[in-house]
Design a protein around this motif. Structure first.
Motif, PDB file in Angstrom:
ATOM      1  N   LYS A 189      12.895  46.160 -10.548  1.00  0.00           N
ATOM      2  CA  LYS A 189      14.037  45.388 -10.056  1.00  0.00           C
ATOM      3  C   LYS A 189      13.678  44.617  -8.790  1.00  0.00           C
ATOM      4  CE  LYS A 189      17.540  48.483 -11.975  1.00  0.00           C
ATOM      5  NZ  LYS A 189      18.590  49.486 -11.686  1.00  0.00           N
TER       6      LYS A 189
ATOM      7  N   THR B 116      21.640  40.285 -12.186  1.00  0.00           N
ATOM      8  CA  THR B 116      21.903  41.728 -12.264  1.00  0.00           C
ATOM      9  C   THR B 116      22.412  42.179 -13.624  1.00  0.00           C
ATOM     10  OG1 THR B 116      24.121  41.366 -11.353  1.00  0.00           O
ATOM     11  CG2 THR B 116      22.374  41.911  -9.793  1.00  0.00           C
TER      12      THR B 116
ATOM     13  N   GLY C 264      26.327  46.625 -10.263  1.00  0.00           N
ATOM     14  CA  GLY C 264      25.277  45.666  -9.947  1.00  0.00           C
ATOM     15  C   GLY C 264      24.192  46.291  -9.094  1.00  0.00           C
ATOM     16  N   SER C 265      22.959  45.890  -9.294  1.00  0.00           N
ATOM     17  CA  SER C 265      21.831  46.449  -8.553  1.00  0.00           C
ATOM     18  C   SER C 265      21.641  45.735  -7.210  1.00  0.00           C
ATOM     19  CB  SER C 265      20.543  46.331  -9.380  1.00  0.00           C
ATOM     20  OG  SER C 265      19.417  46.671  -8.615  1.00  0.00           O
TER      21      SER C 265
ATOM     22  N   ILE D 119      18.059  44.181  -6.769  1.00  0.00           N
ATOM     23  CA  ILE D 119      17.829  42.837  -7.304  1.00  0.00           C
ATOM     24  C   ILE D 119      18.417  41.788  -6.362  1.00  0.00           C
ATOM     25  CG2 ILE D 119      18.404  41.255  -9.182  1.00  0.00           C
ATOM     26  CD1 ILE D 119      18.292  43.616 -11.090  1.00  0.00           C
TER      27      ILE D 119
END
Length: 387
Positions: free
Chosen positions: A323, A311, A261-262, A265
């Motif tokens: 993002k 994400t 997962g980012s 973001i």
């Protein structure tokens, strides 16, 4: 494991090329790759040797979802029995009741979704991808506990066929399939998804039990009796897995630590929501405007949406700057929709779907801005050399 491998290979023979069941090979191969690592490698084109693949990625996301799912099961029982005077409030009784409600929803989601994906794989002659392993769990987790199973099945079918297979399958969809299923249910069956009667369950002592979600009550100008701690821990009405911010944070840590997962973001989404909520707090004309910015983060589906939906590596922005912009705008629109449209008190769903459509545009401008910056830098360096 060797014995199982040998048995699977024996069963696989009719599905091999030239076999009687060759047409159905994608369906059997899906079971094979679910049990074992694929025994084939790429032969042509550019490729990267890595320890991670789509199956491992999906399994990691499922592990991250487990805390929110387990608490959601418990809370389903808690929200039911807390409204029945004299009921048995033991952990096992609450968890068992919630499990009895949630398991059929998960079974229907996987049964319908995988059935459609298998059918499309056989029809198109390609392998079944593991993408639905996560979507099949996410869809029931973002639905109300009392949603009829046939409505869930129709929503799943819409999300898989229209939201995924129409675009070419896993990796080609522009919308998050789980959110698309929720959006379909929201607009097709609004009385079951509105938020004013989320918790409804049959009981031997009463005809029905119902309770409003916090955002649904605020949209009608009602006062909230839940404490901030109740909202953070998740002992509030809501869709199955969206109530516990604590459980969701555990999942967020897993996604960030594994690189699935980012964090850009997630963080930018939270910042966008905080700044927008603080702006409305300074105005304070309605109950939702007066609702504290920190409470906005721990009620409804915002936390769950920003961690697990926004994400999504397929429908989210791909560039680093993109993002940040993408996440910030999701936070901004989530609070904006909550405050200005009482008919849709849960704004994160619509915010993410809106930003899914704008993701290619965001990445396009970020990439072109970078190209223009490099061109200017190159032109400047040439001028210095000629000077």
């Amino acid at each position: 494991m060797k014995f199982i491998r040998e048995k699977v290979d024996q069963l696989k023979e009719p599905f091999n090329k030239g076999g009687k069941l060759e047409k159905y090979a994608p369906a059997f191969n899906a079971l094979d790759t679910f049990l074992f690592v694929p025994n084939h490698t790429t032969k042509h084109g550019a490729h990267i040797r890595d320890a991670i693949d789509l199956k491992r990625t999906m399994i990691t996301v499922i592990f991250a979802l487990v805390p929110a799912l387990l608490f959601g099961i418990y809370n389903a029982g808690y929200q039911h029995f807390i409204q029945i005077e004299g009921s048995d409030m033991t952990f096992m009784n609450l968890f068992t009741h919630g499990l009895w409600k949630v398991i059929p929803m998960i079974a229907v989601s996987y049964g319908v979704g995988l059935g459609i994906e298998f059918a499309f794989a056989i029809w198109r002659g390609h392998e079944v991808n593991e993408g639905y392993l996560v979507s099949g769990l996410l869809i029931p987790m973002v639905m109300p506990i009392d949603l009829p199973l046939w409505m869930l099945a129709v929503s799943v079918a819409f999300a898989v066929v229209i939201g995924k297979e129409t675009f070419g399958g896993t990796g080609m969809n522009i919308f998050n399939p789980a959110l698309l299923a929720r959006a379909f249910a929201f607009f097709a069956y609004p009385t079951f998804m509105s938020g004013d009667k989320i918790w409804v369950s049959d009981a031997s002592t009463v005809d029905g039990i119902s309770g409003e979600t916090i955002l649904g009550a605020l949209a009608q100008g009602k006062e909230i009796t839940y404490s901030a701690m109740d909202m953070f821990l998740g002992f509030i009405p809501g869709s199955i897995a969206e109530t516990s911010t604590l459980a969701i944070l555990i999942g967020a840590v897993i996604l960030i630590a594994t690189g699935i997962g980012s964090w850009k973001i997630m963080v930018s989404g939270v910042v966008g929501a905080i700044l927008t909520a603080m702006m409305f707090n300074s105005v304070g004309l309605t109950a939702l405007m007066n609702f504290s910015w920190c409470n906005h983060l721990i009620v409804g589906g915002f936390a769950f949406g920003i961690v697990f939906m926004a994400t999504d590596p397929v429908s989210a922005a791909q560039t680093d700057k993109g993002k940040i912009i993408y996440g910030f705008l999701i936070g901004f629109f989530s609070i904006l929709i909550r405050v200005f449209n009482p008919a849709y008190p849960e704004g994160v769903m619509l915010a993410i779907l809106l930003m899914n459509t704008l993701t290619p545009t965001i990445d396009y401008f970020v990439v072109n801005a970078n190209i223009s910056k490099r061109k200017r830098r190159l032109a400047k360096s040439k001028q210095l050399k000629t000077a």
